[in-house]
Write a protein that holds these residues in place. Structure first.
Motif, PDB file in Angstrom:
ATOM      1  N   GLU A 114       3.515   5.779  -2.318  1.00  0.00           N
ATOM      2  CA  GLU A 114       2.903   7.011  -2.165  1.00  0.00           C
ATOM      3  C   GLU A 114       4.977   7.603  -2.023  1.00  0.00           C
ATOM      4  O   GLU A 114       4.938   8.796  -2.261  1.00  0.00           O
ATOM      5  CB  GLU A 114       2.444   7.327  -0.722  1.00  0.00           C
TER       6      GLU A 114
ATOM      7  N   ALA B 185      -1.786   6.234   3.077  1.00  0.00           N
ATOM      8  CA  ALA B 185      -1.552   4.601   3.247  1.00  0.00           C
ATOM      9  C   ALA B 185      -0.144   5.167   4.510  1.00  0.00           C
ATOM     10  O   ALA B 185      -0.088   4.165   5.167  1.00  0.00           O
ATOM     11  CB  ALA B 185      -0.473   4.414   2.059  1.00  0.00           C
TER      12      ALA B 185
ATOM     13  N   ALA C 292       0.888  -0.996   0.063  1.00  0.00           N
ATOM     14  CA  ALA C 292      -0.470   0.183   0.018  1.00  0.00           C
ATOM     15  C   ALA C 292       1.349   1.114   0.076  1.00  0.00           C
ATOM     16  O   ALA C 292       0.533   2.738  -0.129  1.00  0.00           O
ATOM     17  CB  ALA C 292      -1.264   0.121   1.617  1.00  0.00           C
ATOM     18  N   TRP C 293       2.354   1.105   0.747  1.00  0.00           N
ATOM     19  CA  TRP C 293       3.009   2.554   0.558  1.00  0.00           C
ATOM     20  C   TRP C 293       4.101   2.882  -0.308  1.00  0.00           C
ATOM     21  O   TRP C 293       4.556   3.841  -0.959  1.00  0.00           O
ATOM     22  CB  TRP C 293       3.996   2.530   2.035  1.00  0.00           C
TER      23      TRP C 293
ATOM     24  N   ARG D  46       0.789   7.504   5.942  1.00  0.00           N
ATOM     25  CA  ARG D  46      -0.234   8.714   6.418  1.00  0.00           C
ATOM     26  C   ARG D  46       1.151  10.138   7.533  1.00  0.00           C
ATOM     27  O   ARG D  46       1.234  10.841   8.494  1.00  0.00           O
ATOM     28  CB  ARG D  46      -0.110   8.212   8.142  1.00  0.00           C
TER      29      ARG D  46
END
Length: 145
Positions: free
Chosen positions: A29, A103, A25-26, A105
């Motif tokens: 990003e 993702a 998920a990261w 934050r």
């Protein structure tokens, strides 16, 4: 370093998605964060080194003094662009101050701060080149043949 972080993050994302069948998920990003900083830091370094792509047909045809005046005029435009990046980039980073990435934050202003930082560095390097007594043209020719 930021380019390396971007590449590793993207490679990990591709490996996990297509080899292990489970996406991270990261990774996107982190890659976008590293890419943004890489672009604006390298852009400022290219101003300093005279490394941007140039079409010099007209400038080469001018007498040396007029050619140097054109080069310094171009550098004034780059200085203005850097100041504009600093001003509008600061406003945008400030506008996104309370936001976090979905993702990881991390605070979104960290990514957006690359724009005013790049603008500040571009402005600084352009101002140094404008004020230097040596011809600007010599900088690009010595570095890039």
């Amino acid at each position: 370093m930021t380019a390396l972080v971007m590449i590793v993050s993207l490679l990990l994302g591709v490996f996990f998605r297509y080899v292990l069948g489970d996406s991270l998920a990261w990774s996107d990003e982190i890659a976008a964060l590293a890419f943004t900083w890489t672009v604006f830091l390298v852009a400022s370094a290219l101003v300093r080194e005279g490394g941007h792509v140039r079409v010099t047909l007209l400038v080469d045809a001018l007498p040396p003094l007029l050619s140097e005046l054109v080069e310094r005029g171009i550098m004034l435009l780059i200085l203005g662009f850097g100041i504009l990046m600093l001003w509008t980039g600061w406003d945008f980073a400030e506008f996104t101050f309370g936001q976090v990435s979905p993702a990881v934050r991390y605070p979104v202003w960290i990514k957006n701060a690359a724009v005013p930082t790049g603008g500040l560095l571009i402005s600084f390097h352009a101002l140094v080149l404008i004020l230097r007594p040596a011809p600007i043209r010599n900088l690009a020719e010595h570095k890039h043949g």
